[in-house]
Design a protein around this motif. Structure first.
Motif, mmCIF file in Angstrom:
data_model
loop_
_atom_site.group_PDB
_atom_site.id
_atom_site.type_symbol
_atom_site.label_atom_id
_atom_site.label_comp_id
_atom_site.label_asym_id
_atom_site.label_seq_id
_atom_site.Cartn_x
_atom_site.Cartn_y
_atom_site.Cartn_z
ATOM 1 N N ASP A 11 -0.083 -7.781 43.097
ATOM 2 C CA ASP A 11 0.082 -7.161 44.414
ATOM 3 C C ASP A 11 1.540 -7.213 44.881
ATOM 4 N N ASP A 12 2.199 -8.332 44.643
ATOM 5 C CA ASP A 12 3.604 -8.471 45.041
ATOM 6 C C ASP A 12 4.495 -7.506 44.262
ATOM 7 N N VAL A 13 4.276 -7.405 42.971
ATOM 8 C CA VAL A 13 5.092 -6.518 42.139
ATOM 9 C C VAL A 13 4.895 -5.065 42.565
ATOM 10 N N VAL A 14 3.649 -4.665 42.815
ATOM 11 C CA VAL A 14 3.370 -3.287 43.243
ATOM 12 C C VAL A 14 4.022 -3.015 44.599
ATOM 13 N N ARG A 20 10.929 -0.011 46.838
ATOM 14 C CA ARG A 20 12.240 -0.144 46.199
ATOM 15 C C ARG A 20 13.264 0.775 46.862
ATOM 16 N N GLU A 21 14.499 0.357 46.764
ATOM 17 C CA GLU A 21 15.599 1.099 47.364
ATOM 18 C C GLU A 21 15.938 2.320 46.524
ATOM 19 N N GLU A 22 16.684 3.210 47.120
ATOM 20 C CA GLU A 22 17.155 4.421 46.435
ATOM 21 C C GLU A 22 17.956 4.015 45.193
ATOM 22 N N LYS A 27 11.435 0.710 36.025
ATOM 23 C CA LYS A 27 11.800 -0.134 34.886
ATOM 24 C C LYS A 27 12.599 -1.354 35.337
ATOM 25 N N GLN A 28 13.514 -1.171 36.291
ATOM 26 C CA GLN A 28 14.307 -2.287 36.792
ATOM 27 C C GLN A 28 13.432 -3.297 37.537
ATOM 28 N N VAL A 29 12.491 -2.799 38.326
ATOM 29 C CA VAL A 29 11.590 -3.697 39.046
ATOM 30 C C VAL A 29 10.759 -4.505 38.047
ATOM 31 N N THR A 31 11.468 -5.208 34.932
ATOM 32 C CA THR A 31 12.334 -6.151 34.229
ATOM 33 C C THR A 31 12.635 -7.368 35.102
ATOM 34 N N ASP A 32 12.859 -7.141 36.397
ATOM 35 C CA ASP A 32 13.135 -8.254 37.310
ATOM 36 C C ASP A 32 11.964 -9.240 37.378
ATOM 37 N N PHE A 33 10.748 -8.738 37.253
ATOM 38 C CA PHE A 33 9.571 -9.600 37.316
ATOM 39 C C PHE A 33 9.116 -10.073 35.933
ATOM 40 N N GLY A 34 9.766 -9.620 34.888
ATOM 41 C CA GLY A 34 9.434 -10.080 33.538
ATOM 42 C C GLY A 34 8.187 -9.448 32.961
ATOM 43 N N ILE A 35 7.898 -8.205 33.359
ATOM 44 C CA ILE A 35 6.750 -7.483 32.803
ATOM 45 C C ILE A 35 7.255 -6.175 32.216
ATOM 46 N N SER A 36 6.384 -5.502 31.477
ATOM 47 C CA SER A 36 6.795 -4.225 30.890
ATOM 48 C C SER A 36 6.648 -3.106 31.915
ATOM 49 N N GLU A 37 7.393 -2.055 31.696
ATOM 50 C CA GLU A 37 7.324 -0.887 32.587
ATOM 51 C C GLU A 37 5.938 -0.257 32.553
ATOM 52 N N SER A 38 5.334 -0.195 31.358
ATOM 53 C CA SER A 38 4.001 0.407 31.248
ATOM 54 C C SER A 38 2.961 -0.415 32.000
ATOM 55 N N CYS A 39 3.138 -1.724 32.016
ATOM 56 C CA CYS A 39 2.225 -2.597 32.756
ATOM 57 C C CYS A 39 2.289 -2.260 34.244
#
Length: 97
Positions: A11-14, A20-22, A27-29, A31-39
């Motif tokens: 929930d926090d990641v979503v 997210r900012e402009e 993908k950056q979000v 990566t910051d949380f240590g998960i894959s973009e597809s996840c």
């Protein structure tokens, strides 16, 4: 199969991905949380369905459906056992003595 992430974490990641900012990509979000973009891209529509933003079954509905299917499968197996037992017993009753 890897251990699922806790619901609070998802929930926090979503939430961060939606706010997210402009110029910040999914993908950056991720990566910051240590998960894959597809996840993360899979989590967003699931969260939308759970919140009622998108049509479709929520996670609770899916759990109820899974439990109902399991129960139906068990009842069908029990029914088959009883059907075979009835056929066996009816054959035993008409056997010549």
């Amino acid at each position: 199969m890897p251990k699922p992430y806790p619901k609070e974490f998802r929930d926090d990641v979503v939430r961060v991905a939606r706010q997210r900012e402009e110029g910040v990509t999914i993908k950056q979000v991720a990566t910051d949380f240590g998960i894959s973009e597809s996840c993360l891209t899979n989590w967003i529509p699931i969260a939308d369905r759970d919140a009622g933003i998108r049509p479709g079954p929520s996670a609770a509905d899916a759990g109820e459906r899974r439990e109902a299917k399991r129960r139906i499968r068990l009842l069908e197996q029990e029914n088959e056992v009883l059907r075979r037992a009835a056929a066996y017993l009816s054959q035993a009753n008409i056997a010549p003595q």
